[in-house]
Design a protein around this motif. Structure first.
Motif, PDB file in Angstrom:
ATOM      1  N   ALA A 108      52.906  32.657  67.646  1.00  0.00           N
ATOM      2  CA  ALA A 108      52.796  32.540  66.194  1.00  0.00           C
ATOM      3  C   ALA A 108      52.183  33.801  65.586  1.00  0.00           C
ATOM      4  O   ALA A 108      52.656  34.302  64.553  1.00  0.00           O
ATOM      5  CB  ALA A 108      51.955  31.312  65.830  1.00  0.00           C
ATOM      6  N   TYR A 109      51.161  34.337  66.234  1.00  0.00           N
ATOM      7  CA  TYR A 109      50.553  35.574  65.747  1.00  0.00           C
ATOM      8  C   TYR A 109      51.539  36.735  65.848  1.00  0.00           C
ATOM      9  O   TYR A 109      51.590  37.608  64.978  1.00  0.00           O
ATOM     10  CB  TYR A 109      49.291  35.901  66.542  1.00  0.00           C
ATOM     11  N   ASN A 111      54.738  36.623  65.531  1.00  0.00           N
ATOM     12  CA  ASN A 111      55.668  36.536  64.402  1.00  0.00           C
ATOM     13  C   ASN A 111      55.028  37.036  63.111  1.00  0.00           C
ATOM     14  O   ASN A 111      55.672  37.724  62.306  1.00  0.00           O
ATOM     15  CB  ASN A 111      56.157  35.095  64.222  1.00  0.00           C
ATOM     16  N   GLU A 112      53.775  36.702  62.901  1.00  0.00           N
ATOM     17  CA  GLU A 112      53.077  37.162  61.705  1.00  0.00           C
ATOM     18  C   GLU A 112      52.980  38.687  61.687  1.00  0.00           C
ATOM     19  O   GLU A 112      53.213  39.323  60.655  1.00  0.00           O
ATOM     20  CB  GLU A 112      51.675  36.563  61.643  1.00  0.00           C
ATOM     21  N   LYS A 159      44.687  42.419  59.921  1.00  0.00           N
ATOM     22  CA  LYS A 159      45.217  41.140  60.388  1.00  0.00           C
ATOM     23  C   LYS A 159      44.814  40.882  61.833  1.00  0.00           C
ATOM     24  O   LYS A 159      44.421  39.750  62.198  1.00  0.00           O
ATOM     25  CB  LYS A 159      46.743  41.131  60.255  1.00  0.00           C
TER      26      LYS A 159
END
Length: 359
Positions: A108-109, A111-112, A159
């Protein structure tokens, strides 16, 4: 994750040979243009495993140390996953993923962060094209694109730092700190490395810990350590010839071949000219290995201050003494020879000297 954020992990420290081996199995579906899928790990510059793609499918299996960070490489796509014993399935076409809860979070990270890296890669390509245009308009466009690249890079770093801070209870920080550690100062890095954190003793943290130890050697309050090297005339000189003599001294670690060093030098020159009359001195300590290149750069840049080097490149005596593992770097010493600040660049150098001299 695109290559720009993940490739650094390939060259980092390895897991202990005594770590418990754990079986991995990675299956997946990839686009038609991918013929081979590779598996990289953090202790090897080259892939440690590969699998041919048949009908868009691949399977990688074997054993590696437990919790080793593996990189599933399909073309320009790098996906980091922990070898925690849970099978992984990746579909780069449908953009789906299955695995342990930890690896689901990593995916998930990933993809971010891909949003930032795709934009950054595009901006870098634009900059390279514009950089060849030597007209005024071309230079202006290149400067604008460079600023855009820096902004995107900073956003990506922010991020990643947020990810580290949000995952103090698991191993995810290992991957991101392994890429960020050289961008952080001592206090920033120390705050992200509590000894009670589950990732603190992960073997891949070895370089991060080494960087922290290096930064500690340049912490404010420490007395300077003397160095003996030759000047540009081949005469033996010591830092103590200038340091601890009552004036502020910037010991500047650089090299003629270092692009970022040369970009920073006009700022150092400007501050030297502004404050030298008040006693401010600069001593250049070069990580060069070729005397002629070193001397030519000094002349070209206009470095009117003392310059010394042992001409040993990265084996320079300053490296272990001051924990220098990247340049440019510097330490600012007060009149007694105590470090008052380190790694002052850009506006930070001028602001600090304004504090000292009052203008």
């Amino acid at each position: 994750m695109k290559k720009i954020l993940a490739v650094a992990a390939l060259a980092l420290g390895c897991l202990s040979v005594n770590a418990q081996d754990t079986a991995y199995k990675i299956t997946g579906t990839v686009s038609a243009d991918v013929k081979t899928v590779y598996l990289g790990v953090m202790n090897a510059r080259q892939p440690v495993d590969s699998a041919a793609v048949t009908g868009g499918k691949f399977t990688l299996d074997g054993t590696l140390p437990k919790d080793e960070i593996m990189l599933v490489i399909t073309g320009n796509y790098y996906l980091p996953v922990f070898n925690d014993g849970t099978p992984v399935d990746l579909n780069t076409v449908a953009k789906t993923f299955s695995g342990s809860e930890l690896n689901k979070k990593m995916y998930a990270y990933d993809n971010e962060l891909s949003v930032y890296t795709e934009q950054l890669n595009a901006a870098v390509m634009e900059y390279r094209a514009a950089a060849s245009d030597t007209t005024a308009a071309g230079k202006a466009k290149a400067e604008s694109l460079m600023a855009k690249c820096e902004q995107l890079q900073n956003e990506a770093v922010t991020k990643q730092l947020d990810i580290v801070k949000a995952n103090q209870d698991n191993l995810i920080p290992v991957f991101f700190l392994s890429q960020l550690y050289y961008m952080l100062d001592y206090n920033e890095l120390k705050a992200l490395m509590p000894e009670t954190a589950p990732y603190y003793n992960h073997p891949a943290m070895a370089r991060v810990k080494a960087q922290l130890a290096a930064l500690e050697k340049r912490m404010p309050g420490k007395m300077f350590t003397d160095l003996s090297m030759n000047d540009t005339e081949g005469q033996p000189r010591k830092l103590s010839d200038w340091c601890g003599k009552g004036n502020y001294v910037l010991v500047d670690f650089w090299a003629s071949w270092c692009g970022p060093c040369r970009q920073e030098m006009p700022n150092v020159v400007a501050n030297y000219k502004k404050y030298h009359g008040k006693g401010f001195e600069v001593v250049g300590v070069s990580f060069d290995s070729k005397a002629e290149a070193w001397k030519a750069a000094i002349k070209q840049i206009g470095m009117e201050w003392p310059n010394i080097s042992d001409l040993k490149g990265w084996k320079c005596a300053a490296a272990p003494v001051y924990g220098i593992n990247s340049i440019p770097a510097n330490i600012l010493l007060d009149g007694e020879g105590k470090i008052v600040a380190s790694d002052l660049r850009g506006e930070a150098l001028g602001e600090k000297l304004k504090e000292v001299y009052g203008f």
